[in-house]
Structure formats: structure tokens, C-alpha cells
Design an enzyme around this catalytic site. Structure first.
Site, PDB file in Angstrom:
ATOM      1  N   ARG A 119       9.044  -1.420   1.395  1.00 53.72           N
ATOM      2  CA  ARG A 119       7.821  -0.659   1.739  1.00 53.72           C
ATOM      3  C   ARG A 119       6.959  -1.027   2.932  1.00 53.72           C
ATOM      4  NH1 ARG A 119       2.472   0.255  -0.381  1.00 53.72           N
ATOM      5  NH2 ARG A 119       2.823  -1.735  -1.326  1.00 53.72           N
ATOM      6  N   ARG A 141       6.239  -7.552   4.934  1.00 54.09           N
ATOM      7  CA  ARG A 141       6.008  -8.456   3.399  1.00 54.09           C
ATOM      8  C   ARG A 141       7.330  -9.254   3.305  1.00 54.09           C
ATOM      9  NH1 ARG A 141       2.591  -4.239   0.330  1.00 54.09           N
ATOM     10  NH2 ARG A 141       0.755  -4.193   1.875  1.00 54.09           N
ATOM     11  N   GLU A 146      -2.186  -3.262   9.542  1.00 54.12           N
ATOM     12  CA  GLU A 146      -1.348  -4.156   8.462  1.00 54.12           C
ATOM     13  C   GLU A 146      -0.050  -4.650   8.912  1.00 54.12           C
ATOM     14  OE1 GLU A 146      -1.681  -2.059   4.755  1.00 54.12           O
ATOM     15  OE2 GLU A 146      -4.011  -2.451   4.490  1.00 54.12           O
ATOM     16  N   HIS A 201       4.381  -6.738  -6.751  1.00 55.30           N
ATOM     17  CA  HIS A 201       3.330  -5.844  -6.264  1.00 55.30           C
ATOM     18  C   HIS A 201       3.693  -4.354  -6.372  1.00 55.30           C
ATOM     19  CE1 HIS A 201      -0.053  -4.800  -3.967  1.00 55.30           C
ATOM     20  NE2 HIS A 201       0.567  -4.057  -2.957  1.00 55.30           N
ATOM     21  N   HIS A 234       3.742  -8.889  -3.043  1.00 51.17           N
ATOM     22  CA  HIS A 234       2.678  -9.162  -2.124  1.00 51.17           C
ATOM     23  C   HIS A 234       2.502 -10.564  -1.675  1.00 51.17           C
ATOM     24  CE1 HIS A 234      -0.837  -8.465   0.427  1.00 51.17           C
ATOM     25  NE2 HIS A 234      -0.824  -7.296   0.234  1.00 51.17           N
TER      26      HIS A 234
HETATM   27  P1  FAD Z   1      -0.820   4.469 -10.899  1.00 59.59           P
HETATM   28  O1  FAD Z   1      -1.848   4.651  -9.926  1.00 59.59           O
HETATM   29  O2  FAD Z   1      -0.249   3.126 -11.155  1.00 59.59           O
HETATM   30  O3  FAD Z   1      -0.810   5.487 -12.012  1.00 59.59           O
HETATM   31  C1  FAD Z   1      -0.055   5.490 -13.378  1.00 59.59           C
HETATM   32  C2  FAD Z   1      -0.715   6.424 -14.317  1.00 59.59           C
HETATM   33  O4  FAD Z   1       0.397   6.417 -15.361  1.00 59.59           O
HETATM   34  C3  FAD Z   1      -1.601   5.453 -15.204  1.00 59.59           C
HETATM   35  O5  FAD Z   1      -2.795   6.467 -15.558  1.00 59.59           O
HETATM   36  C4  FAD Z   1      -1.155   5.093 -16.237  1.00 59.59           C
HETATM   37  O6  FAD Z   1      -2.053   4.747 -17.617  1.00 59.59           O
HETATM   38  C5  FAD Z   1      -0.177   6.036 -16.605  1.00 59.59           C
HETATM   39  N1  FAD Z   1       0.825   5.669 -17.734  1.00 59.59           N
HETATM   40  C6  FAD Z   1       1.771   4.869 -17.360  1.00 59.59           C
HETATM   41  N2  FAD Z   1       2.856   4.797 -18.299  1.00 59.59           N
HETATM   42  C7  FAD Z   1       2.213   5.986 -19.304  1.00 59.59           C
HETATM   43  C8  FAD Z   1       2.662   6.365 -20.499  1.00 59.59           C
HETATM   44  N3  FAD Z   1       3.712   5.842 -20.948  1.00 59.59           N
HETATM   45  N4  FAD Z   1       2.026   7.270 -21.002  1.00 59.59           N
HETATM   46  C9  FAD Z   1       0.871   8.053 -20.483  1.00 59.59           C
HETATM   47  N5  FAD Z   1       0.359   7.389 -19.392  1.00 59.59           N
HETATM   48  C10 FAD Z   1       1.233   6.375 -18.615  1.00 59.59           C
HETATM   49  N6  FAD Z   1      -0.758   1.176  -1.705  1.00 59.59           N
HETATM   50  C11 FAD Z   1      -1.183   1.561  -0.745  1.00 59.59           C
HETATM   51  O7  FAD Z   1      -0.548   2.722  -0.059  1.00 59.59           O
HETATM   52  N7  FAD Z   1      -2.215   0.946   0.237  1.00 59.59           N
HETATM   53  C12 FAD Z   1      -2.933  -0.069  -0.599  1.00 59.59           C
HETATM   54  O8  FAD Z   1      -3.938  -0.380   0.114  1.00 59.59           O
HETATM   55  C13 FAD Z   1      -2.502  -0.462  -1.698  1.00 59.59           C
HETATM   56  N8  FAD Z   1      -2.930  -1.704  -2.233  1.00 59.59           N
HETATM   57  C14 FAD Z   1      -2.768  -1.873  -3.502  1.00 59.59           C
HETATM   58  C15 FAD Z   1      -3.470  -3.059  -4.242  1.00 59.59           C
HETATM   59  C16 FAD Z   1      -3.071  -3.402  -5.466  1.00 59.59           C
HETATM   60  C17 FAD Z   1      -3.739  -4.531  -6.162  1.00 59.59           C
HETATM   61  C18 FAD Z   1      -2.209  -2.881  -5.890  1.00 59.59           C
HETATM   62  C19 FAD Z   1      -1.758  -3.109  -7.642  1.00 59.59           C
HETATM   63  C20 FAD Z   1      -1.428  -1.657  -5.530  1.00 59.59           C
HETATM   64  C21 FAD Z   1      -1.508  -1.321  -4.249  1.00 59.59           C
HETATM   65  N9  FAD Z   1      -1.022  -0.434  -3.454  1.00 59.59           N
HETATM   66  C22 FAD Z   1      -1.571   0.118  -2.262  1.00 59.59           C
HETATM   67  C23 FAD Z   1       0.096   0.390  -4.260  1.00 59.59           C
HETATM   68  C24 FAD Z   1      -0.525   1.821  -4.617  1.00 59.59           C
HETATM   69  O9  FAD Z   1      -1.792   1.511  -5.280  1.00 59.59           O
HETATM   70  C25 FAD Z   1       0.336   2.348  -5.830  1.00 59.59           C
HETATM   71  O10 FAD Z   1       1.656   2.468  -5.419  1.00 59.59           O
HETATM   72  C26 FAD Z   1      -0.008   3.394  -6.398  1.00 59.59           C
HETATM   73  O11 FAD Z   1      -1.448   3.799  -6.368  1.00 59.59           O
HETATM   74  C27 FAD Z   1       0.472   4.431  -7.364  1.00 59.59           C
HETATM   75  O12 FAD Z   1       0.124   5.632  -7.503  1.00 59.59           O
HETATM   76  P2  FAD Z   1       0.648   6.310  -8.850  1.00 59.59           P
HETATM   77  O13 FAD Z   1      -0.219   7.500  -8.970  1.00 59.59           O
HETATM   78  O14 FAD Z   1       2.080   6.447  -8.495  1.00 59.59           O
HETATM   79  O15 FAD Z   1       0.508   5.424 -10.215  1.00 59.59           O
HETATM   80  C1  SIN Z   2      -3.082  -4.397   0.907  1.00 62.38           C
HETATM   81  O1  SIN Z   2      -4.086  -4.080   0.930  1.00 62.38           O
HETATM   82  O2  SIN Z   2      -2.580  -5.633   1.361  1.00 62.38           O
HETATM   83  C2  SIN Z   2      -1.973  -3.860   0.218  1.00 62.38           C
HETATM   84  C3  SIN Z   2      -1.469  -2.634   0.818  1.00 62.38           C
HETATM   85  C4  SIN Z   2      -0.441  -2.246   0.264  1.00 62.38           C
HETATM   86  O3  SIN Z   2       0.230  -2.743  -0.841  1.00 62.38           O
HETATM   87  O4  SIN Z   2       0.247  -0.993   0.721  1.00 62.38           O
END
Ligand code: FAD
Ligand code: SIN
Length: 528
Positions: A384, A288, A113, A349, A241
Site C-alpha cells: 500500500r 515502506r 510521504e 501496521h 511501518h
Molecule cells: P478501523 O478504523 O480499524 O475500525 C474497525 C472497527 O471494527 C472498530 O470499531 C472495531 O471495534 C470494530 N470491530 C472489529 N471487530 C469487530 C467485531 N468482531 N465486532 C464488532 N466490532 C468489531 N492510513 C492512512 O491512510 N493514513 C494514515 O495516516 C494512517 N496512519 C495510521 C497510523 C496508525 C498508528 C495506524 C494503526 C494505522 C494508520 N493508517 C493510516 C491505516 C488506517 O488508519 C486504517 O487502515 C483505517 O483507519 C482502517 O479503517 P477501517 O474503518 O477499515 O477500520
Molecule cells: C504515517 O503517518 O506514517 C502512516 C501513514 C499510513 O499508514 O498510511
């Protein structure tokens, strides 16, 4: 109702679930999640998770790529720690049942990537996050020490403030005793007391009208910690993104993974020019911030609403093998990506900033940890590197779990915490006031606090936000609690921090670009 758990986890994405699975061997765990356990940013991740796996890749290269993307603001010690911990944490993910794609030889199929000098992205087709979420959700549901509370919305963390004591930001002795949470089905607010609490509430994408993030991403954890007088930092660094599918009206915007460009897809403008070569020698695979800004410039110059991603030369078989979900999604709205270019547009993103957390995930508030997208750990700096955020979540949740397990014996449940005061009445006509303000916040951020900023736009955003803040605080005091009202309030808090951070940064660096200070100021580089 009052509940007591050794460990309280707010959020059910990779950060929350992996922490819960580790600490559950040492006590009772509650996970609060505001919708279904699987509705997280994690579930939407496409490209994969970065880790050094085979030669010629090595730790130094991953460290260097991360530092270059971070544009002088990464904490080198943190970057080194995360990169070196990565292979061990990948083993844990596999141990919990996650499948990553392999070649016929049995070796991992590693993708590339933007900003990566080697192929180092472990993935599961083009839906890696969904696969991780599936495996961890299953492991959590089967664990006898973990209780998951779905549709429980955490409102505020509980500190000495709730005992009637004065709490000021930067006080070294603020303590977290748990959280108040709204049961969205009954409308009742419950008290969750804990020995330690983990905030893993994810990102902030819904501040913007165009975002890849699902609707749960409203910055709740960041706002809660800020209100509790904890330290939040680097909020000006919002990552766009470069390539979300241009499909007006669709929310969240469907992501077209960067791994497609890693496979040879090229960005083109409406004249079909490979325009990225004008902006960066790495072309379509530049980091990015550079690609998103270049697309923004091309769109402004041409007046068009999108550019294109041309993946025709990858060929149908390869597209179906590696990107089956993207292929199907585009087919469902009427085009064949092996024959036609994909219209794409940048979308909000990822938040690089957040709750300040140290190398063990400890925040500035005692007994409170933060991990995942809600945290600011020093890994990402000003920008990032792709696929480093799933990695950050799992590494910091592991560190925080170890730290929590060692500390928990020193803590007990705090007595004397009052029940939530839920005075207030519901006025049906207020809902439209809330939903309109929610949309207005998204417009303000989309227009004035996006990829290219200026003093005048930031000030306008702040002025508008202040009006919405006053209106919303009034509603919050007068009305019965609802999820959308709490989220709006949180978004306003977070929005304020983004604007203030952007106004204070009198330079352009990483994801923060302003026409008033277009150059980087080397005096602001981090030297840790
Ligand atoms: P999340 O997975 O967002 O979980 C947050 C949780 O908190 C959820 O369960 C939500 O319901 C809960 N929550 C929030 N507020 C409250 C509240 N007030 N009360 C109770 N619960 C609450 N990163 C990569 O490294 N590689 C990738 O390929 C990649 N692709 C991506 C593609 C997309 C479309 C997106 C949107 C993001 C991508 N990212 C990627 C970024 C990555 O997915 C996220 O940064 C990461 O998954 C965040 O994980 P997390 O556990 O911190 O939060
Ligand atoms: C992507 O698949 O392009 C998202 C990867 C990322 O947000 O790290």
C-alpha cells in the site's frame, strides 16, 4: 433477543461510519462495535489522507505512484476510480465536520510521504485519524436513523448454513442475513437480522507482538467471512511501518509518522550513517517495504534493537507546529526530539489483503459488503502507498452505500433463523490457556512470518499454529464465549490464511519477501 435493521454495519472506523451516514437516509441502521465507538485504527492514523488537490499534482501521478508501490498486483481500474473519486470524498469528510490544516493563504497544507511524487497528503497536524473519527462519531451519534451498539462483539455472519443447509466455498448463492453478536456487558448473544450487512472490522495487527494497531485489530471480519465460505485473498501482504517508537513494553507501538521523513527527517544507523542511500535512490522516502527491509537488515547486521530517525534539522518550531503529539510523546519518555534522535523499529501496521470485494464493495457472499482495511479491493496490490487506506475506506464505503441503497428493495428479513446455541461452561482456569495461546500466536508471527520469510520459518509457524488451533477449537466448543476466545480463534484463522498465502507465493514481491525465492516472477503480474 432478535433485532431487525435495514442496514447492519459491523465496525465504527472510517469505513463503517461513513457507510452508515450515507445509507441512513434510506432506512434504519445498526452499528456494532466491540469497544467504544472511537477505539479504531482510524483514530490512530497520523499522516493523513492522499488526494490530488492542486497543480503540479494530477491524477496520473497519484495513479502511477500507487501502481509502483503495488508492485504489479494493483487493479488499474480500481486505482483510477479511487484516485478520481478522492477529491469528492474529501469534500464529504469536510461536510461532516473534519478539519484539515491550511496555510495562511487558505490553501490546504499538503504533506509528502514515502512513494509519493508530490505533496498530496491532507492532514490535521499529526493526528488526522483522531480528527476524522471525532467528526464522524459526532455525526453518527446525532443521526436519528442510526443506533450504535457499543461493546457488542460480532461472532459470525448468518447464512444458509444456520438454516441447516450445506454451504461450500465458491458457491455463487451464499446469502448473508445478518450476524450474531455477543453483548459484552450482559454476556448474552443476540441475533441481528438485516437486509444488507457491511463488514468494516479493520485490520489484523495484533497477530504480531510489535504492532501500531490498537487491540481491536484481530482480523475478526476476515475470519467471519472465511468461516462463512466467502473469498479472502492476498493475505501474505502484511505491511510493516518502518518507524514505530522503540519503547519496549509499550503496546500498541507508538507511530512516528512517515510525514516526518517527508519533512526531511533521515534514518540513521548506530554509526549515524544515512544508510537508506545504500538501498534506494529515494533514500529515507523510498516505499515502506524497501525501508522496512533495509532497517531489518541494518538491525540484523549490527545486532542492535533499533535504528534512529534524525529530525533535528527540522527545528523545534516546525516540529511543534506539525508534529505536536509526537513531540509531546517523546518528551514524556524523556527525550527532546529537536536535540536527540528518535529510536525507531518496524512494526506490523496494515493488511493489504482481506475479504475480496469488487468495485462496489460487494463480497462473494450476496447481501454482504466489505470496506476499509478488512477488504481486498485491488487498490493496494502487493504494497500500500502511504495514506491511501483512509482514502480506500471512504471511497469504497461510498460505492457500497450507493449499491446497497439500490439493492435493498429486493431483500427482506430472513425468517427461521435460530437463536445462538450457547451451551458450554466457564472454567476459570481456562483463561490462562487462552491468554498464553494469544501471546504465542504473536510470537510465532513476529519471528517466523514477518518482514523476511523463508520456507522453513513458514512451515514452523504453520506447525505451531496447528497445535494452537486444535487447543482453541476444543476450548471454543467447551467454554462459555468470551471476547478474547473469539478473537484468538479469529487470529488463528487469519494467521492460517497469511501463512498459506505466503507458502503459495513462490516469489518475492512487494511486502512478501522470502529468501527462498528472492526474485519477482513477472508471470504473476496483474494485467487488469
Ligand atoms: P478501523 O478504523 O480499524 O475500525 C474497525 C472497527 O471494527 C472498530 O470499531 C472495531 O471495534 C470494530 N470491530 C472489529 N471487530 C469487530 C467485531 N468482531 N465486532 C464488532 N466490532 C468489531 N492510513 C492512512 O491512510 N493514513 C494514515 O495516516 C494512517 N496512519 C495510521 C497510523 C496508525 C498508528 C495506524 C494503526 C494505522 C494508520 N493508517 C493510516 C491505516 C488506517 O488508519 C486504517 O487502515 C483505517 O483507519 C482502517 O479503517 P477501517 O474503518 O477499515 O477500520
Ligand atoms: C504515517 O503517518 O506514517 C502512516 C501513514 C499510513 O499508514 O498510511
Amino acid at each position: 433477543m432478535e433485532y431487525k435493521y435495514d442496514f447492519l454495519v459491523i465496525g465504527s472506523g472510517l469505513a463503517g461510519l461513513s457507510y452508515a451516514l450515507k445509507v441512513a437516509e434510506h432506512g434504519k441502521v445498526a452499528i456494532l462495535t466491540k469497544t467504544k465507538v472511537s477505539e479504531t485504527n482510524t483514530s490512530y492514523a497520523q499522516g493523513g489522507i492522499a488526494a490530488v488537490t492542486y497543480k503540479p499534482d494530477d491524477y496520473e501521478k497519484h495513479i502511477k505512484d500507487t501502481l509502483i508501490a503495488g508492485d504489479g498486483l494493483c487493479n488499474r481500474k480500481v486505482v483510477e476510480m479511487v484516485v478520481k473519486e478522492a477529491p469528492g470524498q474529501i469534500e464529504k469528510l469536510i461536510g461532516w465536520g473534519t478539519n484539515f490544516d491550511r496555510e495562511s493563504s487558505g490553501k490546504f497544507d499538503l504533506a509528502k510521504e514515502g512513494g509519493h511524487s508530490e505533496n498530496r497528503i491532507l492532514h490535521h497536524k499529526d493526528n488526522t485519524g483522531f480528527e476524522i473519527q471525532r467528526a464522524l462519531s459526532q455525526a453518527v451519534m446525532n443521526h436519528p436513523n442510526i443506533t450504535v451498539y457499543e461493546y457488542y462483539f460480532a461472532i459470525d455472519v448468518i447464512t444458509q448454513h444456520h438454516l441447516g443447509k450445506l454451504v461450500r466455498r465458491y458457491f455463487p448463492n451464499i446469502e448473508c442475513y445478518g450476524a450474531y453478536a455477543l453483548d459484552l456487558k450482559s454476556g448474552l448473544v443476540h441475533t441481528f437480522l438485516s437486509k444488507v450487512t457491511m463488514i468494516a472490522t479493520g485490520g489484523i495487527g495484533n497477530l504480531y507482538h510489535t504492532t501500531t494497531n490498537p487491540s481491536i485489530a484481530t482480523g475478526d471480519g476476515i475470519a467471519m467471512v472465511y468461516r462463512a465460505k466467502g473469498i479472502v485473498e492476498n493475505m501474505e501482504f502484511v505491511q510493516f511501518h518502518p518507524t514505530s517508537l522503540y519503547n519496549p513494553g509499550e503496546r500498541p507501538s507508538f507511530l512516528i509518522t512517515e510525514a516526518m521523513r517527508g519533512h526531511g527527517a533521515i534514518l540513521r544507523n548506530h554509526k549515524e550513517e544515512d544508510f537508506m542511500t545504500k538501498y534506494d535512490e529515494r533514500g529515507s522516502l523510498a516505499p515502506r517495504d524497501i525501508v522496512a527491509r533495509a532497517i531489518d537488515t541494518e538491525m540484523k547486521m549490527s545486532g542492535e534493537e533499533h535504528v534512529y530517525l534524525d529530525c533535528r534539522k527540522i527545528g523545534k518550531d516546525e516540529l511543534l507546529k506539525h508534529f505536536p503529539n509526537i513531540f509531546e510523546k517523546c518528551k514524556s519518555i524523556g527525550f527532546d526530539i529537536s536535540q536527540e534522535m528518535i529510536p525507531v523499529v518496524p512494526a506490523a501496521h496494515f493488511s493489504c489483503g482481506g475479504i475480496k470485494a469488487d468495485i462496489n464493495g460487494c463480497t462473494s457472499i450476496n447481501r454482504l459488503y466489505a470496506s476499509g482495511e478488512t477488504a481486498s479491493t485491488g487498490l493496494h496490490g502487493a504494497n500500500r502507498l502511504a495514506s491511501n487506506s483512509l482514502l480506500e475506506a471512504i471511497v469504497f464505503s461510498d460505492k457500497a452505500a450507493n449499491h446497497s441503497i439500490n439493492c435493498i428493495k429486493h431483500y427482506d428479513y430472513q425468517s427461521g433463523i435460530p437463536v445462538w446455541n450457547d451451551e458450554g461452561t466457564t472454567h476459570p482456569e481456562e483463561m490462562v490457556l487462552i491468554t498464553q495461546n494469544y501471546k504465542e500466536v504473536q510470537q510465532i508471527f513476529g519471528y517466523y512470518v514477518a518482514i523476511v520469510r523463508s520456507n522453513i520459518r513458514l512451515q514452523r509457524a504453520l506447525d505451531r499454529l496447528e497445535i494452537i488451533f486444535e487447543e482453541t477449537e476444543r476450548l471454543y466448543v467447551e467454554s462459555k464465549l468470551s471476547q478474547i476466545l473469539c478473537e484468538l480463534r479469529n487470529m488463528i484463522n487469519v494467521g492460517y490464511l497469511i501463512i498459506k498465502g505466503a507458502q503459495q507465493r513462490k516469489e518475492s514481491r512487494g511486502l512478501h519477501y522470502t529468501i527462498d525465492y528472492p526474485k519477482k516472477n513477472a508471470a504473476n503480474d496483474m494485467h487488469e
